[in-house]
Each structure stands twice: as structure tokens, then as C-alpha cells.
Design an enzyme around this catalytic site. Structure first.
Site: not given
Ligand code: BG6
Length: 452
Positions: A209-210, A272
Site C-alpha cells: 500500500d503506497h 489507504h
Molecule cells: C490511489 C488511488 O491508490 O491513491 C487514487 O487509486 C488516488 O484514486 C491516490 O488519487 C491518492 O494517492 P496520493 O498519494 O496522491 O494521496
């Protein structure tokens, strides 16, 4: 001390090494390896994967001869792929040094191939073996899935059949990485897991999960568990409620195909935002390592109170963005976006109230919300402490509810802010709201610490 990139790297290398000293391992550079990106012609590769790899490379955090092999259905050769990755680095990274970019790109290759065809996987295997030999990589392979979810089961099958799932020998490793969506419901996630486990051992599989790579997300654990001042207050006795918000001002950015069958709840909340909830609510882990943190976070998720059907109306709100004007520009509503059915009921906004039924959090509501095309972009967690039993002082600004808060800002302006009441200077006994905070990257208005 740990920094962002190194923790991720630690998470990747942790399964192999049982060293309990977590932090001391953080500065090691990973083993030499080749990374095969499936779906390399797609948007994620361009916007995220290659720019992130380049930044690790320029920070000298990649192993020597780190090699990338892009793989996807699109016909392209190494030269065209490198040109497009060069453009991606220049678009998405801070201005780099041309020599450094050139060096990085010289270890990037491309192979076109199908996802469901045995012959393509044989060519892939040959290419990976040849590159490993040429670069002295000893066979360590990282297989990164950057493909639509429906392509994954077949890819896993073909990897298994072609033997690309197995370590080449006892001294080398093969790992596979998945991002969300991991299936589309419990049943499909279980099926996918079963398919993966048919060919890969659990220690080879990384479901990532990034959000967990974000500096401030990692800092939640440090803030909570490296400072004694928070822990005595971090429970139902002193915390009134918690808000976890991720507001985005962008729309779906041409991703109708994916987004309309997913929606904000599955796109952002189940992954997330629940990870953020886990970090905020977990008990102190026994050690600072991936398994201990994951185990504590899991206990939080297991303690979430399930919704009764009758709760849904009271505790969950869904919405869709309509056309509007953002910073003077007309933007389309969700149903007008290309590829979105005109009668789509997919939510682009969701807000929910939930409870964690355990000893620490019993009775404390957690409000989680996320949405696209909102007026601002911010991801933050706000801890609202209980107010005093009665108000001794008159509030100058009548904003008592906005005192007593700890704000953990994930992005932008990453940092931590505490809001509390102070005496208004002078011959009066009124209180007013003050904020003290610091920015992780010192980009906040007055440098490392400030008072408003
Ligand atoms: C992704 C989603 O996992 O996370 C996107 O698929 C979203 O829809 C993005 O925009 C948000 O990531 P960050 O790092 O920009 O908050």
C-alpha cells in the site's frame, strides 16, 4: 534514524533476514536484482514507478546494476521505452542531472509480450536470464504487477507454468508485488490469494500500500512511540473523536474504466485510510519491524465494529461530484467524464463513522472520509481531545471545539500541529486559539517551528 525510502526498503528485505535490530538494517542497499514491471506501458509506470526508482537511484539507494525490464502488450523497443521514461522522469521528478538520468536509463529494457501466452513467458524468462547474466545480478527477480486486476490471475498462472515463480537457486530470490485492488470483494480476494499461493510461497508475496511509504505516515509511529507524552492521553478517557480525511481536488483523471467499477470506498478507504486508522489506533508493537507493525494494525481492523444493515443510513454517506468551477476553470461532473455511464451510481465521495470495540477505544467515534474534486487537497488526521468539564474562560473567538486538537498532516505541508487555548494578551481574561507546529520538510511558513 529511519527515513522514508529506507523503511520501505527495510520492509522489502525484512522477510529474508530475521535480524531483530530493525533500525540498524535500514541503511543497507538491497541485493542486486532485476525488476520486471508487468503493464510497463501504463500510466502508473510513467507517473510513479520509474520516477520513484529514479529518485532512489539518484540517492544511491539502489543496488549496483539495478535493472528494469518493462513488459506489456504494446509493441515498443528499448529505445522508445527509454525515451518515454526519460520524459516521465523529467515531468515527475525534481530537475535531475542529465548524466545521472542517462546512467539510470541505460539499465532499462523493454520486451513486448502477451499476458496469456506461454511462448511470451518463455521469451520473458530468456530475457530475464540473459540480463541477469550480463549484469551479474545472480538471479534475484522482482515481479511487479502494474496491470488491471482482471489480468492478474492469468499472469500468475503463466508465471507458475513457465517456472518464473521459483528461485533460481538457494542463494537467489524471486518476489512478486501486488498493489490494490486485490480482488473486488472478500470472495474474489480469497480466490486470488489461492491462485497466488498455488505458485508462490507466502514469503515471496508482497501486497503493498503506497500510503505506508509516506514520510508522515511512518512518522505516526515514531511520534506515538518515541515520545512518552502522548501515550497516557491516547485513549477513550482523553480523546473525544478522531477524523481521518483524504480530500483530493483532482477528478478521476481518465481512469473511468477502473474507477467506475471500484468507487471511493474500495479505492481509498479499505486500503489507504484503514492503514492510517491502524497506525493511529494500534497498541505499541513489540519491535519496529514489518511483522510486528502489521500484527498490531491487524488487531485494530479486527476490532472494527461491523455495520448492521440499519446502521448504514445513519453512519455512511456517499456522493458523486457534479460539474463545477475549480480555480476559474469549468470541470465536468463525474457522470460527464469520458467512459462513465450517464446513470452511474459509483461514489466519488464517501464519509463514514466507525468504532473500534476494544479497551483503548471503546465508544470513541472515528470519522473517515475521502472524495475527489473537493475544494482542496489535504490528507490529515485530527485527534480531538475531550474538552474541560466546564469553561472557566470566555472564548474570544467562540471556537472552543477547535482547541484541544492534534493534527497530523500527511500531505501537503507534511507535519504536526497542536491547537490549544491561550490567554489573549493584555488586561483581559479571555482565551483564544493558538497553533504550534512543525513541518517535516521545513516548508511551512515559519520554518521548523512556528506559532500562529
Ligand atoms: C490511489 C488511488 O491508490 O491513491 C487514487 O487509486 C488516488 O484514486 C491516490 O488519487 C491518492 O494517492 P496520493 O498519494 O496522491 O494521496
Amino acid at each position: 534514524m529511519a527515513d522514508g525510502n529506507q523503511y520501505q526498503e527495510y520492509a522489502l528485505s525484512e522477510k529474508n533476514s530475521q535480524n531483530p535490530n530493525g533500525l540498524s538494517q535500514l541503511l543497507t542497499v538491497p541485493d542486486p536484482c532485476i525488476m520486471a514491471i508487468f503493464g510497463a506501458s501504463g500510466d502508473l509506470t510513467k507517473r510513479m514507478l520509474i520516477p520513484s526508482l529514479y529518485e532512489l537511484f539518484s540517492a544511491k539507494l539502489l543496488p549496483e546494476n539495478f535493472t528494469v525490464l518493462g513488459y506489456s502488450r504494446k509493441e515498443m523497443d528499448d529505445k522508445i521505452f527509454r525515451e518515454s521514461m526519460n520524459e516521465a522522469i523529467k515531468t515527475y521528478c525534481d530537475p535531475g542531472n542529465d548524466e545521472c538520468i542517462k546512467h539510470f536509463l541505460s539499465n532499462i529494457y523493454y520486451l513486448p509480450g502477451k499476458y496469456d501466452d506461454e511462448a511470451s513467458y518463455l521469451s520473458l524468462k530468456e530475457k530475464l536470464d540473459a540480463l541477469c547474466k550480463e549484469k551479474n545480478i545472480y538471479g534475484n527477480r522482482l515481479l511487479y504487477m502494474s496491470v488491471p486486476p482482471e489480468a492478474i490471475p492469468e499472469i500468475v498462472n503463466q508465471l507458475g507454468k513457465s517456472g518464473l515463480n521459483r528461485n533460481i537457486d538457494d542463494d537467489s530470490w524471486t518476489r512478486i508485488i501486488f498493489e490494490k485492488p486485490f480482488g473486488h470483494d472478500l470472495e474474489s480476494a480469497k480466490l486470488l490469494n489461492k491462485r497466488i499461493r498455488k505458485y508462490f510461497r507466502e514469503e515471496q508475496v508482497y501486497r503493498i500500500d503506497h500510503y505506508l511509504g509516506k514520510e508522515t505516515v511512518q512518522n505516526i509511529i515514531v511520534t506515538r512511540f518515541a515520545n512518552g507524552i502522548f501515550e497516557p492521553l491516547w485513549n477513550r478517557n482523553y480523546i473525544d473523536h478522531v477524523e481521518i480525511t483524504s480530500a483530493e481536488n483532482i477528478g478521476i483523471e481518465g481512469r473511468a474504466g477502473y474507477f467506475d467499477s471500484t468507487g471511493a470506498l474500495k479505492d481509498m478507504v479499505q486500503n489507504h485510510l484503514l492503514q492510517l486508522l491502524g497506525y493511529i489506533a494500534m497498541e505499541p508493537p513489540a519491535m519496529f519491524d514489518a511483522k510486528s507493525i502489521r500484527d498490531e494494525s491487524l488487531k485494530v481492523i479486527q476490532s472494527l465494529r461491523p455495520y448492521e444493515l440499519s446502521d448504514v443510513d445513519k453512519m455512511v454517506i456517499r456522493g458523486q461530484y457534479t460539474s463545477s468551477v475549480v480555480r476559474g476553470k469549468n470541470v465536468e461532473g463525474y457522470r460527464e467524464e469520458e467512459g462513465v455511464p450517464i446513470d452511474s451510481r459509483t461514489e466519488t465521495f464517501v464519509a463514514l463513522k466507525t468504532y473500534i470495540d476494544n479497551w483503548r477505544w471503546g465508544g470513541v467515534p472515528f470519522y473517515i472520509r475521502t472524495g475527489k474534486r473537493l475544494p482542496t487537497k489535504v490528507t490529515e488526521i485530527v485527534i480531538h481531545f475531550r474538552s474541560t468539564p466546564y469553561h472557566l474562560f470566555k472564548n474570544k473567538d467562540d471556537m472552543a471545539e477547535s482547541y484541544n486538537q492534534l493534527v497530523i498532516r500527511i500531505q501537503p505541508d507534511e507535519g504536526i500541529l497542536i491547537k490549544f487555548a491561550m490567554k489573549v494578551p493584555g488586561y483581559i481574561s479571555e482565551s483564544e486559539k493558538r497553533q504550534y507546529g512543525f513541518s517535516l520538510f521545513r516548508s511551512w511558513r515559519c520554518g521548523p517551528s512556528y506559532c500562529l
